[in-house]
Design an enzyme around this catalytic site. Sequence first.
Site, PDB file in Angstrom:
ATOM      1  N   GLY A 151      14.475 -10.327   1.608  1.00 22.50           N
ATOM      2  CA  GLY A 151      14.107 -10.733   2.971  1.00 22.50           C
ATOM      3  C   GLY A 151      13.441  -9.623   3.760  1.00 22.50           C
ATOM      4  O   GLY A 151      13.638  -9.501   4.978  1.00 22.50           O
TER       5      GLY A 151
ATOM      6  N   ASP B  66       2.987  -6.455 -15.427  1.00 24.88           N
ATOM      7  CA  ASP B  66       1.547  -6.440 -15.168  1.00 24.88           C
ATOM      8  C   ASP B  66       0.709  -6.851 -16.378  1.00 24.88           C
ATOM      9  O   ASP B  66      -0.480  -6.540 -16.433  1.00 24.88           O
ATOM     10  CB  ASP B  66       1.123  -5.041 -14.683  1.00 24.88           C
ATOM     11  CG  ASP B  66       1.502  -3.948 -15.685  1.00 24.88           C
ATOM     12  OD1 ASP B  66       2.259  -4.232 -16.630  1.00 24.88           O
ATOM     13  OD2 ASP B  66       1.039  -2.813 -15.506  1.00 24.88           O
TER      14      ASP B  66
ATOM     15  N   GLY C  68       4.172  -1.520 -22.719  1.00 19.46           N
ATOM     16  CA  GLY C  68       3.256  -2.077 -21.733  1.00 19.46           C
ATOM     17  C   GLY C  68       1.797  -1.922 -22.139  1.00 19.46           C
ATOM     18  O   GLY C  68       1.482  -1.806 -23.334  1.00 19.46           O
TER      19      GLY C  68
ATOM     20  N   LYS D 197      12.971  -8.247  16.774  1.00 18.90           N
ATOM     21  CA  LYS D 197      13.552  -7.582  15.591  1.00 18.90           C
ATOM     22  C   LYS D 197      13.983  -6.172  15.991  1.00 18.90           C
ATOM     23  O   LYS D 197      13.208  -5.441  16.624  1.00 18.90           O
ATOM     24  CB  LYS D 197      12.504  -7.464  14.472  1.00 18.90           C
ATOM     25  CG  LYS D 197      12.100  -8.783  13.888  1.00 18.90           C
ATOM     26  CD  LYS D 197      12.760  -9.024  12.549  1.00 18.90           C
ATOM     27  CE  LYS D 197      12.253 -10.335  11.982  1.00 18.90           C
ATOM     28  NZ  LYS D 197      13.116 -10.872  10.936  1.00 18.90           N
TER      29      LYS D 197
ATOM     30  N   ILE E  63       8.833  -2.698 -16.859  1.00 17.51           N
ATOM     31  CA  ILE E  63       9.368  -3.283 -15.624  1.00 17.51           C
ATOM     32  C   ILE E  63       8.250  -3.785 -14.709  1.00 17.51           C
ATOM     33  O   ILE E  63       8.502  -4.512 -13.763  1.00 17.51           O
ATOM     34  CB  ILE E  63      10.266  -2.280 -14.841  1.00 17.51           C
ATOM     35  CG1 ILE E  63       9.468  -1.065 -14.360  1.00 17.51           C
ATOM     36  CG2 ILE E  63      11.476  -1.868 -15.675  1.00 17.51           C
ATOM     37  CD1 ILE E  63      10.205  -0.235 -13.309  1.00 17.51           C
TER      38      ILE E  63
ATOM     39  N   GLY F 156       5.543   0.836  -9.408  1.00 22.51           N
ATOM     40  CA  GLY F 156       4.347  -0.010  -9.488  1.00 22.51           C
ATOM     41  C   GLY F 156       3.132   0.785  -9.071  1.00 22.51           C
ATOM     42  O   GLY F 156       2.728   0.758  -7.912  1.00 22.51           O
ATOM     43  N   ARG F 157       2.588   1.557 -10.028  1.00 19.21           N
ATOM     44  CA  ARG F 157       1.431   2.397  -9.717  1.00 19.21           C
ATOM     45  C   ARG F 157       0.189   1.560  -9.493  1.00 19.21           C
ATOM     46  O   ARG F 157      -0.638   1.868  -8.648  1.00 19.21           O
ATOM     47  CB  ARG F 157       1.172   3.372 -10.879  1.00 19.21           C
ATOM     48  CG  ARG F 157       1.730   4.750 -10.631  1.00 19.21           C
ATOM     49  CD  ARG F 157       1.206   5.729 -11.643  1.00 19.21           C
ATOM     50  NE  ARG F 157       1.654   5.402 -12.986  1.00 19.21           N
ATOM     51  CZ  ARG F 157       2.281   6.247 -13.794  1.00 19.21           C
ATOM     52  NH1 ARG F 157       2.542   7.464 -13.390  1.00 19.21           N
ATOM     53  NH2 ARG F 157       2.631   5.895 -15.010  1.00 19.21           N
TER      54      ARG F 157
ATOM     55  N   ARG G  37      12.961   5.716   8.508  1.00 19.85           N
ATOM     56  CA  ARG G  37      13.497   6.528   7.419  1.00 19.85           C
ATOM     57  C   ARG G  37      12.839   6.049   6.125  1.00 19.85           C
ATOM     58  O   ARG G  37      12.444   4.881   6.017  1.00 19.85           O
ATOM     59  CB  ARG G  37      15.017   6.366   7.279  1.00 19.85           C
ATOM     60  CG  ARG G  37      15.822   6.974   8.399  1.00 19.85           C
ATOM     61  CD  ARG G  37      15.768   8.498   8.371  1.00 19.85           C
ATOM     62  NE  ARG G  37      16.653   9.088   9.371  1.00 19.85           N
ATOM     63  CZ  ARG G  37      16.353   9.293  10.646  1.00 19.85           C
ATOM     64  NH1 ARG G  37      15.162   8.921  11.100  1.00 19.85           N
ATOM     65  NH2 ARG G  37      17.228   9.845  11.461  1.00 19.85           N
TER      66      ARG G  37
HETATM   67  O1  F6P Z   1       5.179   1.591 -16.302  1.00 22.98           O
HETATM   68  C1  F6P Z   1       6.482   1.623 -15.875  1.00 22.98           C
HETATM   69  C2  F6P Z   1       6.664   2.649 -14.776  1.00 22.98           C
HETATM   70  O2  F6P Z   1       8.018   2.636 -14.416  1.00 22.98           O
HETATM   71  C3  F6P Z   1       5.766   2.485 -13.559  1.00 22.98           C
HETATM   72  O3  F6P Z   1       6.222   1.513 -12.648  1.00 22.98           O
HETATM   73  C4  F6P Z   1       5.805   3.880 -12.989  1.00 22.98           C
HETATM   74  O4  F6P Z   1       4.679   4.118 -12.189  1.00 22.98           O
HETATM   75  C5  F6P Z   1       5.783   4.726 -14.220  1.00 22.98           C
HETATM   76  O5  F6P Z   1       6.359   3.944 -15.248  1.00 22.98           O
HETATM   77  C6  F6P Z   1       6.520   6.028 -14.112  1.00 22.98           C
HETATM   78  O6  F6P Z   1       6.396   6.705 -15.328  1.00 22.98           O
HETATM   79  P1  F6P Z   1       7.183   8.034 -15.723  1.00 22.98           P
HETATM   80  O7  F6P Z   1       8.611   7.662 -15.938  1.00 22.98           O
HETATM   81  O8  F6P Z   1       6.518   8.494 -16.963  1.00 22.98           O
HETATM   82  O9  F6P Z   1       7.034   8.962 -14.570  1.00 22.98           O
END
Ligand code: F6P
Length: 329
Positions: free
Chosen positions: A192, A136, A108, A220, A133, A177-178, A253
Site C-alpha cells: 500500500g 525481468d 537470469g 496524509k 528475483i 532492480g537495476r 528517512r
Molecule cells: O539480478 C539480481 C540482482 O539482485 C539485482 O536486482 C541487483 O541489482 C543485483 O542482482 C545485485 O548484484 P550483486 O549481488 O552482484 O551486487
Amino acid sequence: MRIGVFCSGGDAPGMNACVRAVVRTAVAAGHEVIGICDGYSGLLERRLHKDGEGGCTMGLRTVSGWTKLGGTLLKTSRCEAFRTDSGQIEAARILRDLRIDALIPIGGDGTFRGAMALARHWNGQIVGCPGTIDNDLCGTDATIGFSTAVQTAVEAVDKIRDTAESHRRMFLIEVMGRHSGFIAVHTAIAAGAEIVCIPELDRTPDALLEQLAELERRGKTSVMAVIAEGDQFGGAQKLDELLQARSCPFSTRVAVLGHLQRGGAPNVEDRILASHLGAGAVAAILRGKTGVMAGRRDDTCVLTPFEETVASHKPIPPELLELINTMAN
Ligand code: F6P
C-alpha cells in the site's frame, strides 16, 4: 545421458528446489546429473558438487530437503572470464572432457547470454530455468525467487510503515532492480505504498513534489515511497537529497533493503514454480530441445528461445502502475 546443472548470477530463493527437481526427474528417468559449483567460473575450474561419499553424480537422496532452503547450495558467481571467447572455448572443452551431454543453467539474462555464447562452441543441449528475483525475463509469467523477494520486501515495508506513521514521516525504501521495476511495483501494491519510482518510468522532480504536496493536502501524515535501485534519480539516497534540496513537505528517512531480498527460504509459490520448471527443463532435454528457457505461462511449462527471453525489456503492465495511484487516493 549425463546432465550438468548449475546456478549463475545473483542467487534467488527457489534455486535449490529447482536443482532438486532436475535431479529427481532426471535420475528417475535413468539419467545422470552432475552439479557444477559456482556457475560459469566453477565450470572453468571443474568444481563439481560432491555427495556425502565423495562421488560427483547427484543421487535422489543428495537433494533431500533442498526444497525449503534459501540461497544456492551449488553456489553461484558472476564470471568475467566466461565473457571472453577463450573462456567459452575452454568451458566447451571441459564439458566434452566431463562427457556432459546437456546443461541446465539456472539464472537470469546474463546466464542465458552466457549459454548462447557457449552454444557457439559446444554442441550439447542447453535448456535454462529462469532463476532471478528481478522477474525481468520474457517467456515466463514469473521468475524463480521473485515472489519470495517481494514477500520479504513487503514484510519490511509493513514494519517501516509503523515507525513512519508514529513519526509522521515519509520513508524512501529502496528495493533491488537495476533495470527492472517489477519488485518495486509489486511491493508498492502489496504494501500500500503511495509512490513508486522505477527505471521504466520517467518523471520530473517537480511532478514528484507536486504528488507529495497533493498527498499532504489530502491529509496524509506519512508516506511510503518504494524506489527501485535503478530508478531515474539513482536510488533512494539520491532522491532524498534531491527532495531535501527542494523543500519536500514531509520529513524523510531512507531505508535500503538490499540483499535481504535475496535471502531466506523460498515461499510456496517459488517452491512450486522451481519444481515445475526444473522438471520441465529435464523433460525438454529428453525431447531433444536446446537453446531454450523453460518458463511458466498460465500454469503450463513453455519453452522460449534464449534470444527472445533477453531481447526485449519485459514490460510492467500499465494497469499495475495505475493501481498504485488509485490505491493511494
Ligand atoms: O539480478 C539480481 C540482482 O539482485 C539485482 O536486482 C541487483 O541489482 C543485483 O542482482 C545485485 O548484484 P550483486 O549481488 O552482484 O551486487
